[in-house]
Design a protein around this motif. Structure first.
Motif, PDB file in Angstrom:
ATOM      1  N   UNK A   1      13.297 -42.183 -33.600  1.00 28.62           N
ATOM      2  CA  UNK A   1      13.471 -41.644 -34.952  1.00 28.62           C
ATOM      3  C   UNK A   1      12.659 -40.356 -35.108  1.00 28.62           C
ATOM      4  N   UNK A   2      13.294 -39.350 -35.664  1.00 27.86           N
ATOM      5  CA  UNK A   2      12.652 -38.078 -35.986  1.00 27.86           C
ATOM      6  C   UNK A   2      13.389 -37.427 -37.131  1.00 27.86           C
ATOM      7  N   UNK A   3      13.184 -36.127 -37.308  1.00 24.72           N
ATOM      8  CA  UNK A   3      13.879 -35.406 -38.382  1.00 24.72           C
ATOM      9  C   UNK A   3      15.163 -34.786 -37.844  1.00 24.72           C
ATOM     10  N   UNK A   4      16.237 -34.890 -38.624  1.00 23.30           N
ATOM     11  CA  UNK A   4      17.515 -34.278 -38.254  1.00 23.30           C
ATOM     12  C   UNK A   4      17.464 -32.796 -38.606  1.00 23.30           C
ATOM     13  N   UNK A   5      17.761 -31.947 -37.613  1.00 27.08           N
ATOM     14  CA  UNK A   5      17.816 -30.496 -37.841  1.00 27.08           C
ATOM     15  C   UNK A   5      19.147 -29.983 -37.308  1.00 27.08           C
ATOM     16  N   UNK A   6      19.594 -28.853 -37.865  1.00 28.81           N
ATOM     17  CA  UNK A   6      20.898 -28.309 -37.463  1.00 28.81           C
ATOM     18  C   UNK A   6      20.836 -26.791 -37.431  1.00 28.81           C
ATOM     19  N   UNK A   7      21.617 -26.222 -36.515  1.00 29.35           N
ATOM     20  CA  UNK A   7      21.641 -24.774 -36.342  1.00 29.35           C
ATOM     21  C   UNK A   7      23.085 -24.307 -36.155  1.00 29.35           C
ATOM     22  N   UNK A   8      23.409 -23.118 -36.644  1.00 31.07           N
ATOM     23  CA  UNK A   8      24.736 -22.547 -36.485  1.00 31.07           C
ATOM     24  C   UNK A   8      25.049 -21.581 -37.612  1.00 31.07           C
ATOM     25  N   UNK A   9      26.273 -21.082 -37.630  1.00 32.20           N
ATOM     26  CA  UNK A   9      26.672 -20.123 -38.661  1.00 32.20           C
ATOM     27  C   UNK A   9      26.800 -20.759 -40.038  1.00 32.20           C
ATOM     28  N   UNK A  10      26.668 -22.093 -40.103  1.00 30.06           N
ATOM     29  CA  UNK A  10      26.758 -22.779 -41.393  1.00 30.06           C
ATOM     30  C   UNK A  10      25.416 -22.864 -42.106  1.00 30.06           C
ATOM     31  N   UNK A  11      24.330 -22.440 -41.470  1.00 27.22           N
ATOM     32  CA  UNK A  11      23.002 -22.518 -42.085  1.00 27.22           C
ATOM     33  C   UNK A  11      22.885 -21.437 -43.162  1.00 27.22           C
ATOM     34  N   UNK A  12      22.425 -21.827 -44.328  1.00 24.72           N
ATOM     35  CA  UNK A  12      22.372 -20.966 -45.510  1.00 24.72           C
ATOM     36  C   UNK A  12      21.664 -19.641 -45.260  1.00 24.72           C
ATOM     37  N   UNK A  13      21.960 -18.675 -46.150  1.00 23.63           N
ATOM     38  CA  UNK A  13      21.213 -17.427 -46.148  1.00 23.63           C
ATOM     39  C   UNK A  13      19.770 -17.665 -46.587  1.00 23.63           C
ATOM     40  N   UNK A  14      19.578 -18.606 -47.496  1.00 27.60           N
ATOM     41  CA  UNK A  14      18.242 -18.921 -47.992  1.00 27.60           C
ATOM     42  C   UNK A  14      18.309 -19.390 -49.429  1.00 27.60           C
TER      43      UNK A  14
END
Length: 509
Positions: A356-369
């Motif tokens: 178990x850990x934290x779910x993280x995601x990367x790609x062009x779907x990641x918000x501008x901020x």
């Protein structure tokens, strides 16, 4: 890409095909494009310029769909407003993003005097509902009729397309800035699975269109050139009638909605044979409700989408074939075609499978901020990876299993308890309609596991029965020490259970 690209393609290829269906009103792609171009012209006439924020406070309708097109057509940024918010919350969001224009329907017209008084930058209010516009507002149809069409700005890519405010389940809502590419990546990646929407199909918007879950479905349907069918708001009868009457092929619902559909008297009397895809998310769905839903929609494949607003919103998808697997059907699926997903520790290092850990995601779907919150953005997005705050683990085949919000993990007697595991055990009891598990202060154990249960009928099950039922399925320290029965659980507009509200309203004794 840009938000209006799918409309241009549909006008070129199928100008006379239906674009939207709302009640007795059907409009073709050609009609929609003309109306959108004129509405964009009207916005520019009222000095809406590049990057200006234009807010929408309305229930679902064909006009809501037109606004998703007309606002970027005019080179502005749309801000869908949560219709379940109080006036104070709406005022906060409008002022924070600096919205100059507001579209409002008849359901929220009474809010306008208060909004005008507290939002000095709000210069223009447009009535987009049915009937005559109030005297202090511009009329939507009059604007379209009187305005000349303008060329599409076609400013896509990294340009902001929308600002979606988080539901506020953890405190003050934050404005999530999403670009055209963000929304397109999530929509096209989801559509690429073949389990989301069909080219030329009919998508039913029954979930609120202000929320990005339905907004993402709108994007995908627009990209593939399908018809948008709307009901103003969810009710089991309205949804079943629309499916039967309009030959709906796809829809998106939250599990609570699906539970209401399968429990609706006479549900099996409606013709649901046209439905091919049902997408659900926001919270886990019990296996008993899923089995009943599969029976109600015999030709439909079910797809679970997991993600968050900051991920536009899809990170993983549990596809239809996985719903027939006894273990995988309890997961959130695998990384969607447009996403990379990892499970990491506190140092952002990937953990071994099954840990178990934290779910993280990367790609062009990641918000501008986050709007005007650079520090919060830097904390959430590190080295391109969006940190979800969800705890989970990944199996050897890449399936992700969500166990809890990291901050919601219960520590009782030195043991970690993940509320999702307890909720899954409770949900297996036939007398449990819905449930939520939280940690409450306890003098002996630090925290105790507390269950809040909505029974299928008053008195259908007792606290002792539920505790014994859980003890047979999970460890004793995970079994709820206390059980509380309620008529309903507090829900956000996205269909998520508000555990913060549960903690506030539950006595700690």
């Amino acid at each position: 890409m840009y938000m209006t690209q799918g409309l241009h393609r549909s006008v070129q290829q199928n100008p006379d095909a239906p674009s939207t269906v709302f009640g007795d009103r059907t409009r073709t792609f050609a009609e929609t494009a003309d109306r959108v171009a004129r509405l964009a012209g009207a916005l520019q006439r009222y000095e809406v310029a590049r990057g200006d924020r234009v807010a929408i406070l309305a229930l679902n309708s064909d006009r809501y769909s037109e606004l998703f097109l007309a606002i970027p057509w005019s080179d502005a940024v749309f801000v869908p407003v949560n219709v379940r918010w109080s006036s104070a919350e709406i005022i906060y969001s409008l002022n924070e993003c600096g919205a100059r224009v507001l579209f409002v329907d008849e359901n929220f017209a009474s809010f306008v005097p208060g909004l005008r008084a507290e939002c000095p930058q709000l210069t223009t209010v447009i009535h987009c509902g049915e009937g005559q516009a109030p005297e202090d507002m511009l009329d939507y149809e009059d604007l379209i009729a009187s305005a000349a069409p303008v060329p599409d700005a076609r400013r896509g890519g990294d340009a902001p397309a929308g600002i979606y405010y988080t539901g506020g389940t953890t405190g003050t809502p934050k404005g999530v800035m999403l670009s055209h590419d963000n929304l397109a990546a999530s929509a096209m990646g989801s559509a690429a699975t073949g389990d989301f929407v069909d080219p030329g199909g009919r998508f039913l918007h029954a979930a609120p269109m202000f929320h990005l879950a339905d907004g993402a479905a709108w994007c995908a349907q627009t990209v593939v050139g399908g018809t948008h069918v709307m009901v103003s708001s969810f009710s089991p009868a309205a949804v079943l009638e629309a499916i039967s009457a309009e030959g709906v092929t796809s829809t998106l619902l939250v599990p609570t909605m699906i539970g209401m559909l399968v429990g609706h008297p006479g549900a099996h009397e409606y013709d649901t044979s046209s439905v091919r895809h049902i997408v659900y998310g926001a919270s886990p769905m019990s296996e008993s409700v899923l089995d009943k839903a599969m029976a109600l929609f015999p030709n439909a494949g079910f797809t679970q989408a997991y993600g968050m607003t900051e991920l536009s919103p899809v990170a993983t998808l549990l596809l239809s074939e996985d719903h027939h697997h006894p273990v995988r059907r309890t997961s959130a699926g695998r990384a969607a075609p447009h996403a990379e997903v990892r499970i990491v520790d506190a140092f952002d290092e990937e953990v071994p499978r099954g840990t178990v850990g934290e779910v993280v995601s990367r790609g062009d779907h990641v918000m501008l901020g986050y709007w005007n919150r650079p520090e919060a953005t830097e904390d959430a997005v590190r080295d391109g990876w969006m940190h979800t705050g969800d705890g989970g683990y990944m199996d050897d085949d890449g399936y992700v299993y969500i166990v809890d919000r990291i901050k919601d993990m219960i520590v009782t007697g030195g043991e970690n308890v993940y509320s999702v595991e307890v909720e899954k055990a409770l949900a297996q009891h036939p007398a449990v309609q819905s449930c939520a598990v939280i940690g409450l202060p306890d003098e002996t154990y630090g925290e105790r596991v507390h269950a809040v249960v909505v029974p299928t009928a008053p008195g259908a099950v007792s606290e002792a029965e539920l505790r014994e039922f859980c003890r047979e399925r999970i460890a004793g320290y995970k079994t709820p020490r206390t059980v509380e029965f309620r008529d309903a659980l507090p829900m956000s507009g996205a269909g998520k259970i508000l555990k913060r509200e549960l903690r506030r309203s539950t006595a700690p004794a």
